[in-house]
Write an enzyme that holds these catalytic residues in place. Structure first.
Site, PDB file in Angstrom:
ATOM      1  N   ASP A 123       0.840  -1.196   0.000  1.00 12.52           N
ATOM      2  CA  ASP A 123       0.000   0.000   0.000  1.00 12.52           C
ATOM      3  C   ASP A 123       0.874   1.244   0.000  1.00 12.52           C
ATOM      4  OD1 ASP A 123      -2.228   1.947   1.273  1.00 12.52           O
ATOM      5  OD2 ASP A 123      -3.171   0.128   0.508  1.00 12.52           O
ATOM      6  N   HIS A 157      -3.147   6.026   4.221  1.00 12.93           N
ATOM      7  CA  HIS A 157      -3.933   4.856   3.815  1.00 12.93           C
ATOM      8  C   HIS A 157      -3.352   3.548   4.361  1.00 12.93           C
ATOM      9  CE1 HIS A 157      -5.801   2.132   0.682  1.00 12.93           C
ATOM     10  NE2 HIS A 157      -6.817   2.943   0.908  1.00 12.93           N
ATOM     11  N   SER A 213     -11.226  -0.605   0.523  1.00 14.80           N
ATOM     12  CA  SER A 213      -9.840  -0.613   0.987  1.00 14.80           C
ATOM     13  C   SER A 213      -9.726  -1.084   2.421  1.00 14.80           C
ATOM     14  CB  SER A 213      -9.254   0.801   0.921  1.00 14.80           C
ATOM     15  OG  SER A 213      -8.746   1.095  -0.341  1.00 14.80           O
TER      16      SER A 213
END
Length: 478
Positions: free
Chosen positions: A168, A205, A414
């Protein structure tokens, strides 16, 4: 249907993060995926030469193009087994499709029919699953509020901890100040803030995902790689090599959590990661992949490998449930290729600002109605904020700025994916199961919870410590 404005906004943002790669939107002028202009992918060796020769012959009579446009634009051989072939002058990126690439694809149809094998592909942009048409942007949460899902009771034991790899964006500098992430390791986020000290979009994230995993399954050794550092986007031609690099650094993990992908208008996977997926199939690793946030039934790769023969046990594709867990979130992709759903709306996890509060300016304005036609209080509409970007013709107000002080609330497939990955890892610990693929099968077989997604009853993987968020109105409207 015209491309959604939010998709166009994301196109512009990704193009800014990849200034040397002209991009197009496709297929044709619809908003389904992004790809590199003027370039196609082919397998190395004889197939690449066949593609070159066929396209060159096809373009001899095409207006505005010459055979000299067709040439290798990448290495002859590499571990992913694909080569970039330039088929036209890419010029500048824009919101439209690329006729040169479309013509190249058409020129190979007869050869593909003869061989029964795909020979050529667009070079798609693989992006984190909140990047193109995101669920929403993060919202600050007071430090006094517990993460959601809350930390489970299983203690961390380095001798028995399950290895989980997150591919990621990188870890935020202050991530270890969050107790959940005390044992997390990996790559740092390269640039967290812009020149004005404002948090850049999506940089937390990977940290947020690691926090969810650690909450659902504390007995895990989590490693985060910043493979998707630049706005969460990477070309398909590079992604396969980056996946190999990520697993080579620490060996194949028990669980690989991936919240990125792309659709490509096909049902047979991505050419650029096929070599990686074939090697994955022969390992014991379980890939848990996000289904994507386009509100579509179109397969999103690599999650949709879960529906292809040979990968059924190797891949778990995960869609997102809305806050109450009763229905699918408005944005979630769906269809038979999505094998399970987990909470993915308004989850709470670690972001940044544990040491010093960090400002963030919203990029997207919320909508008056749901982008996907749902009637509940979804993330399209609430919480209300004004962003830097706006619909064409609108005069935007001053964008809203907030301060992050550790935790955030965020939505998207996600985040449903790492929740499911955490449940697999927790099952391995609780049952003493060393094989993650067997754990996946056992977890789904024992699951008794279901939700409704677009009229279908689907497995709902709900962590015991997850707290449902009330939804108003409670009934699904689309």
């Amino acid at each position: 249907m015209a491309p959604p404005q939010r998709f166009r906004e994301q196109f512009d943002q990704i193009q800014r993060s990849m200034p040397d790669v002209p991009l197009a939107m496709g297929p044709d002028d619809s908003a389904e995926f992004f790809y590199e202009k003027g370039v196609v992918l082919a397998r190395d060796g004889e197939e690449a030469r066949l593609v070159e020769d066929t396209v060159r012959e096809h373009f001899t009579a095409a207006p505005g193009l010459t055979a000299e446009h067709v040439r290798r634009a990448g290495p002859e051989t590499n571990r992913t087994g694909v080569t970039r072939i330039q088929v036209g002058d890419p010029a500048r990126g824009d919101h439209r499709g690329d006729p040169a690439v479309a013509n190249a694809l058409r020129s190979l149809r007869a050869a593909e029919s003869r061989t029964g094998r795909r020979l050529v592909s667009r070079n798609h942009v693989v992006h984190i699953a909140v990047n193109a048409c995101p669920g929403d942007e993060p919202v600050p949460v007071p430090r006094s509020e517990q993460p959601n899902p809350a930390p489970a009771g299983t203690p961390y034991d380095p001798e028995t901890a399950v290895g989980v790899l997150v591919v990621d964006t990188g870890l935020m500098a202050d991530h270890r100040d969050c107790p959940l992430l005390a044992h997390t390791r990996g790559d740092a986020q390269i640039q967290e803030c812009d020149e004005a000290g404002v948090l850049q979009q999506y940089v937390g994230h990977g940290t947020f995902i690691a926090g969810l995993l650690a909450a659902v399954a504390p007995n895990t050794d989590i490693t985060v790689r910043n493979t998707l550092n630049d706005a969460g986007a990477i070309l398909e031609s590079e992604f396969g090599a980056k996946l190999f690099e990520a697993v080579d650094q620490g060996g194949w993990p028990a669980v690989l959590s991936l919240s990125a992908g792309t659709s490509n208008g096909r049902t047979d996977g991505l050419l650029g990661i096929q070599a990686f997926m074939e090697e994955l199939r022969d390992q014991e690793t379980l890939l848990v992949a996000a289904a994507g946030n386009n509100g579509s039934a179109t397969p999103f790769w690599p999650a949709a490998y879960a529906d292809l023969p040979g990968w059924e046990s190797a891949v778990l594709s995960v869609g997102a449930l809305r806050g109450d867990g009763e229905y699918g979130a408005c944005f979630t992709n769906h269809g038979a290729w999505v094998k399970a759903y987990a909470p993915g709306e308004r989850l709470v996890s670690a972001l940044t600002g544990f040491r010093t509060p960090v400002p963030y300016v919203y990029q997207h304005s919320t909508y008056d109605t749901c982008r996907y036609g749902f009637g509940y209080s979804c993330t399209c509409r609430t919480p209300r904020h004004t962003g830097v970007l706006s619909e064409p013709g609108e005069v935007p107000g001053k964008p809203d700025q907030v301060m992050f002080e550790g935790y955030a609330q965020w939505s998207g497939t996600s985040f449903a994916a790492p929740v499911a990955a955490g449940l697999v890892a927790a099952h391995m610990t609780a049952q003493g199961e060393a094989d993650p693929r067997k754990a996946r099968a056992q977890l789904l077989a024992a699951n008794a919870e279901y939700a409704e997604v677009r009229g279908a009853h689907v497995p709902a993987l709900l962590p015991p410590t997850w707290r449902p968020v009330p939804v108003d109105p409670p009934d699904e409207a689309a």
